[in-house]
Each structure stands twice: as structure tokens, then as C-alpha cells.
Scaffold this motif. Sequence first.
Motif, mmCIF file in Angstrom:
data_model
loop_
_atom_site.group_PDB
_atom_site.id
_atom_site.type_symbol
_atom_site.label_atom_id
_atom_site.label_comp_id
_atom_site.label_asym_id
_atom_site.label_seq_id
_atom_site.Cartn_x
_atom_site.Cartn_y
_atom_site.Cartn_z
ATOM 1 N N GLU A 157 0.835 -1.209 0.000
ATOM 2 C CA GLU A 157 0.000 0.000 0.000
ATOM 3 C C GLU A 157 0.869 1.257 0.000
ATOM 4 N N GLN A 158 1.992 1.197 0.712
ATOM 5 C CA GLN A 158 2.926 2.329 0.733
ATOM 6 C C GLN A 158 3.451 2.613 -0.680
ATOM 7 N N ASP A 186 0.653 4.007 -2.883
ATOM 8 C CA ASP A 186 0.387 5.422 -2.577
ATOM 9 C C ASP A 186 1.381 6.333 -3.294
ATOM 10 N N GLN A 215 -9.500 5.282 -3.774
ATOM 11 C CA GLN A 215 -8.263 5.993 -4.092
ATOM 12 C C GLN A 215 -8.098 6.193 -5.601
#
Length: 290
Positions: free
Chosen positions: A181-182, A185, A227
Motif C-alpha cells: 500500500e505504501q 500510494d 483511491q
Amino acid sequence: MAPSKSPAQQLIDKADKKANSSGGWFSSSSARFEEAGDLYQQAANAFKLEKLFKEAGDAFAREAECRELCKEQNEAANAWWNAAKAYKKGYPQLAIQALTQTIVHLTQGGRFRQAADREKEIGQIYLQESNDLRKACESYERAADWYAQEDAIATANACYKDAADLHADLDEYPQAIARYEQVADHSLTSALTKYSVKEYWLRAGLCALAMNDTVTAKRNLGKYSNQDVSFSSTREAKFINALIEAVEAGDQESFTGAVVEFDQVTKLDNWKTSMLLKIKRSIQEEPGLT
């Protein structure tokens, strides 16, 4: 009559003599160790010509120690790195030790970009030579942190992604999901890397299912779609949805069908195949599913 020594061994003898000499009234110890370092370097290169890589690595290491005594940080770092490159030809543990010494000098000199390169090398050695997933993962994460602070974001993300894969291989799924997820992002912030986001989210989704946690898998899928609104229409999102439904229904046939359908268009790599087998086994082992 004793056999004649090779040119490399003769240089080692000269270097040892120079390093161990007391020097005269007018010679400084710094100059003595500098000359010895030069001789050890010449000896190391001579050993490399003879393909004697252990001996070459040892000679470079002795050069490095001389550079350290002269307070020549950059030259010491370079000598340790040369030692590591020689040791990589069959002596992985010695290569790791030499790279670790290289990193000490690089970080002391504020050269974190180069330190990250060497730390990444350590990770690769742990992975390829000793299959030590834990230590490889730690090295990749350390390298990624240093790349990130030096604004080498793309290289940092590649290392974080490798670390995430290893966390998953070690059954550390929450840590793996957090890393994927990092990286996702970061990738969302650039038009050049946005296309790769669906791959990271797919991997995170497989990790949630490997935990046999369909609630988290569904919640994360919704979060990813918020997102990036285009995500829900991708093959990756539809694939995760199909897998969630199959796991919840305990339906191995549907699960296999979804995998085959996805693989026909987008070839599954070894990591995804391994994860999917783990998930499928969990369906088999769950007695309450009908």
C-alpha cells in the motif's frame, strides 16, 4: 629449492614488510600505510588475474585496513567494496562482511545513496546464496529507507516491493500489505507510475486472502477503489472479487476457474502462483465451508 612465489605473493610480502616496518626518523606512519595499501591493491589485482578470488578479497581487505589507518574514508570504502566484489565469486559470507564495512564508511561520509546500493547487494546475496529471507528482507527495507531519504523514490519503491514479497513469503501478511500500500500510494502521485498501482493492490489482496480474512480483503478493495475510481473496472479488481466469493463459498472449482481465466490473459508469476496455492489449501482445510 623452494618454489618461486607468484607476482601477487611477492607483492603481498612487500606490502606486509612495508606495513610492519617501524619507519625511520623522517617517515610518517601515514605514508608507510599509504604505500602498503598501494602494494596490497596491486597484489589484489594480480590475484584477480590468476582467478584467486579469496586471496584477492583478502588483499583488498588489508588495503582497506591501511586506508583506515591513514584516515582515508573514501579510499577505505572503495577497497572494502573491491574486496566484496572478489569475495562474491564463491565466498558470500565474506562478501557480506566486506559490504558491511563499506557501508560504515559510506554512511559516516553521508553517502547514503551509495550505502543503499551496497545494502541492496547484501539483500541479494542473502536471497540468492543462502536463501535467508528474513535478513534479505531487512536489507531491502534498510536500503529502501536510505533511497527514499535521498529522493531516489523509484528505486526505494522497488526495494519496498521486494521486501513486501519477502514478508509474504515469511507469512507476515499485515507487514506485506502495509508495504504494498505504501508503494501504491507513492505510485499514484505520478502519471508514469500510476499504471503499476493495480499490481501492488492485487498483491495486497492476495495477502489478505492468504490470512483467510475476506473481511479485510473486501474492505481494502473498497478503499483502493476510492483511491483510484478506475481500479474497480480492472481485471485485477475483478479477479480479487472472484477469489473472495470463491473463498467465502468454499468453492475450489470457482477458485480454480477464476485463476485459469486470469492466467490466460495475464500470466501469473511464481510469487502469485505460490500465494494462490496457499489460499486454495486454506479452502481445503476449512471444514465448515460448504
